[in-house]
Write an enzyme that holds these catalytic residues in place. Structure first.
Site, mmCIF file in Angstrom:
data_model
loop_
_atom_site.group_PDB
_atom_site.id
_atom_site.type_symbol
_atom_site.label_atom_id
_atom_site.label_comp_id
_atom_site.label_asym_id
_atom_site.label_seq_id
_atom_site.Cartn_x
_atom_site.Cartn_y
_atom_site.Cartn_z
ATOM 1 N N TYR A 100 -6.229 3.023 5.329
ATOM 2 C CA TYR A 100 -6.454 2.764 6.760
ATOM 3 C C TYR A 100 -7.554 1.715 6.992
ATOM 4 O O TYR A 100 -7.933 1.466 8.133
ATOM 5 C CB TYR A 100 -6.824 4.050 7.513
ATOM 6 C CG TYR A 100 -5.933 5.212 7.216
ATOM 7 C CD1 TYR A 100 -4.683 5.344 7.820
ATOM 8 C CD2 TYR A 100 -6.326 6.211 6.321
ATOM 9 C CE1 TYR A 100 -3.850 6.424 7.535
ATOM 10 C CE2 TYR A 100 -5.499 7.291 6.042
ATOM 11 C CZ TYR A 100 -4.271 7.390 6.645
ATOM 12 O OH TYR A 100 -3.455 8.458 6.364
ATOM 13 N N ASP A 129 0.823 -1.211 0.000
ATOM 14 C CA ASP A 129 0.000 0.000 0.000
ATOM 15 C C ASP A 129 0.855 1.258 0.000
ATOM 16 O O ASP A 129 1.972 1.269 0.535
ATOM 17 C CB ASP A 129 -0.883 0.036 1.251
ATOM 18 C CG ASP A 129 -2.028 -0.949 1.193
ATOM 19 O OD1 ASP A 129 -2.080 -1.766 0.247
ATOM 20 O OD2 ASP A 129 -2.881 -0.916 2.108
ATOM 21 N N ASP A 130 0.303 2.319 -0.584
ATOM 22 C CA ASP A 130 0.742 3.713 -0.410
ATOM 23 C C ASP A 130 1.804 4.180 -1.392
ATOM 24 O O ASP A 130 2.117 5.365 -1.419
ATOM 25 C CB ASP A 130 1.236 4.003 1.014
ATOM 26 C CG ASP A 130 0.176 3.772 2.068
ATOM 27 O OD1 ASP A 130 -0.977 3.481 1.696
ATOM 28 O OD2 ASP A 130 0.492 3.875 3.259
ATOM 29 N N HIS A 152 -6.058 2.927 -4.541
ATOM 30 C CA HIS A 152 -5.960 3.245 -3.104
ATOM 31 C C HIS A 152 -6.315 4.713 -2.851
ATOM 32 O O HIS A 152 -5.787 5.331 -1.929
ATOM 33 C CB HIS A 152 -4.548 2.921 -2.629
ATOM 34 C CG HIS A 152 -4.397 2.708 -1.144
ATOM 35 N ND1 HIS A 152 -5.247 1.917 -0.399
ATOM 36 C CD2 HIS A 152 -3.470 3.180 -0.260
ATOM 37 C CE1 HIS A 152 -4.841 1.902 0.860
ATOM 38 N NE2 HIS A 152 -3.787 2.679 0.984
ATOM 39 N N HIS A 182 3.792 -2.178 3.218
ATOM 40 C CA HIS A 182 3.706 -0.811 2.688
ATOM 41 C C HIS A 182 5.028 -0.427 2.028
ATOM 42 O O HIS A 182 6.084 -0.559 2.649
ATOM 43 C CB HIS A 182 3.394 0.187 3.807
ATOM 44 C CG HIS A 182 2.043 -0.008 4.428
ATOM 45 N ND1 HIS A 182 1.790 -1.015 5.335
ATOM 46 C CD2 HIS A 182 0.869 0.675 4.259
ATOM 47 C CE1 HIS A 182 0.515 -0.957 5.708
ATOM 48 N NE2 HIS A 182 -0.060 0.052 5.074
ATOM 49 N N HIS A 224 -4.968 9.355 -0.714
ATOM 50 C CA HIS A 224 -4.910 8.585 0.531
ATOM 51 C C HIS A 224 -5.912 9.124 1.557
ATOM 52 O O HIS A 224 -5.555 9.453 2.700
ATOM 53 C CB HIS A 224 -3.484 8.594 1.094
ATOM 54 C CG HIS A 224 -3.183 7.405 1.962
ATOM 55 N ND1 HIS A 224 -3.169 7.468 3.332
ATOM 56 C CD2 HIS A 224 -2.899 6.114 1.647
ATOM 57 C CE1 HIS A 224 -2.873 6.281 3.825
ATOM 58 N NE2 HIS A 224 -2.708 5.429 2.830
#
Length: 211
Positions: free
Chosen positions: A128, A34-35, A85, A181, A89
């Site tokens: 999250y 992620d991210d 995603h 991540h 964010h």
């Protein structure tokens, strides 16, 4: 500090409209990141995956896709999958429905600019893990909403790299969707845990596939 590494079965039953794990045939695991993508971390992740012939799914932030399109193209070129995603964010619980949906669409446009014929279904993971019932209902006709079975907690800087690895291995089983991540915040723990995680399960005869 209480950390959940394994998603409780009760939570999966209470929220059945999300993908928490796959019913895998044989020893198959699903790594997700992620991210990203970002230049400080993502190319290193790709090197580790290549070493173990592992494939993964990258839940990318749309703004990073714009900034680092070359890395995103490398992800696709090496046989991995990009997924949504949000563009910025966003925390779903703190974002109005219309803005949230627009932000998801903005990210999706960047994904489809990079890959005009993406795999189906389209995948979305809320940042999250926070998303309202109205947001989820609006997205579900067009996206598979992907959560996780194993959360490595690699972003937690109070967590030792050794424990990050140990608990992640302990909680993983065939069909698990595992969250790492490719971010600066997670870099220390992730760079310790990921190669050892890959080595452990590859040695056990597992393969790593995209969602």
């Amino acid at each position: 500090m209480l950390r959940l590494y394994k998603t409780p079965a009760l939570l999966r039953r209470l929220l059945p409209g999300y993908t928490w794990l796959r019913q895998a045939q044989g020893k198959v695991l699903y790594l997700t990141f992620d991210d990203g993508p970002i230049p400080e971390v993502t190319p290193w992740v790709l090197e580790q995956l290549e070493q173990y012939k592992a494939k993964a799914t990258f839940f990318a932030v749309g703004d990073n896709l714009v900034k680092y399109a070359g890395i995103a193209q490398q992800i696709l070129r090496e046989g991995h999958r990009l997924a949504n995603h949000t563009h910025n964010h966003l925390r779903g619980w703190e974002t109005l429905l219309e803005r949230y949906l627009e932000n998801v669409q903005q990210c999706q446009q960047e994904l489809e600019r990079l890959d005009p014929h993406p795999a189906q279904p389209k995948l979305f993971r809320p940042p999250y893990g926070r998303i309202t019932t109205k947001q989820a209902a609006a997205l579900r006709p067009n996206y598979e909403l992907v959560m996780w079975d194993v959360l490595t907690n690699d972003y937690d800087r109070s967590l030792s790299p050794e424990k990050c690895l140990r608990e992640s291995i302990r909680c993983t089983q065939s069909g698990s969707i595992i969250v790492f991540h490719d971010s600066l915040k997670a870099q220390r723990n992730m760079q310790y845990a990921l190669p050892r995680f890959l080595d452990h399960f590859t040695t056990q005869g597992y393969t790593f596939q995209t969602l």
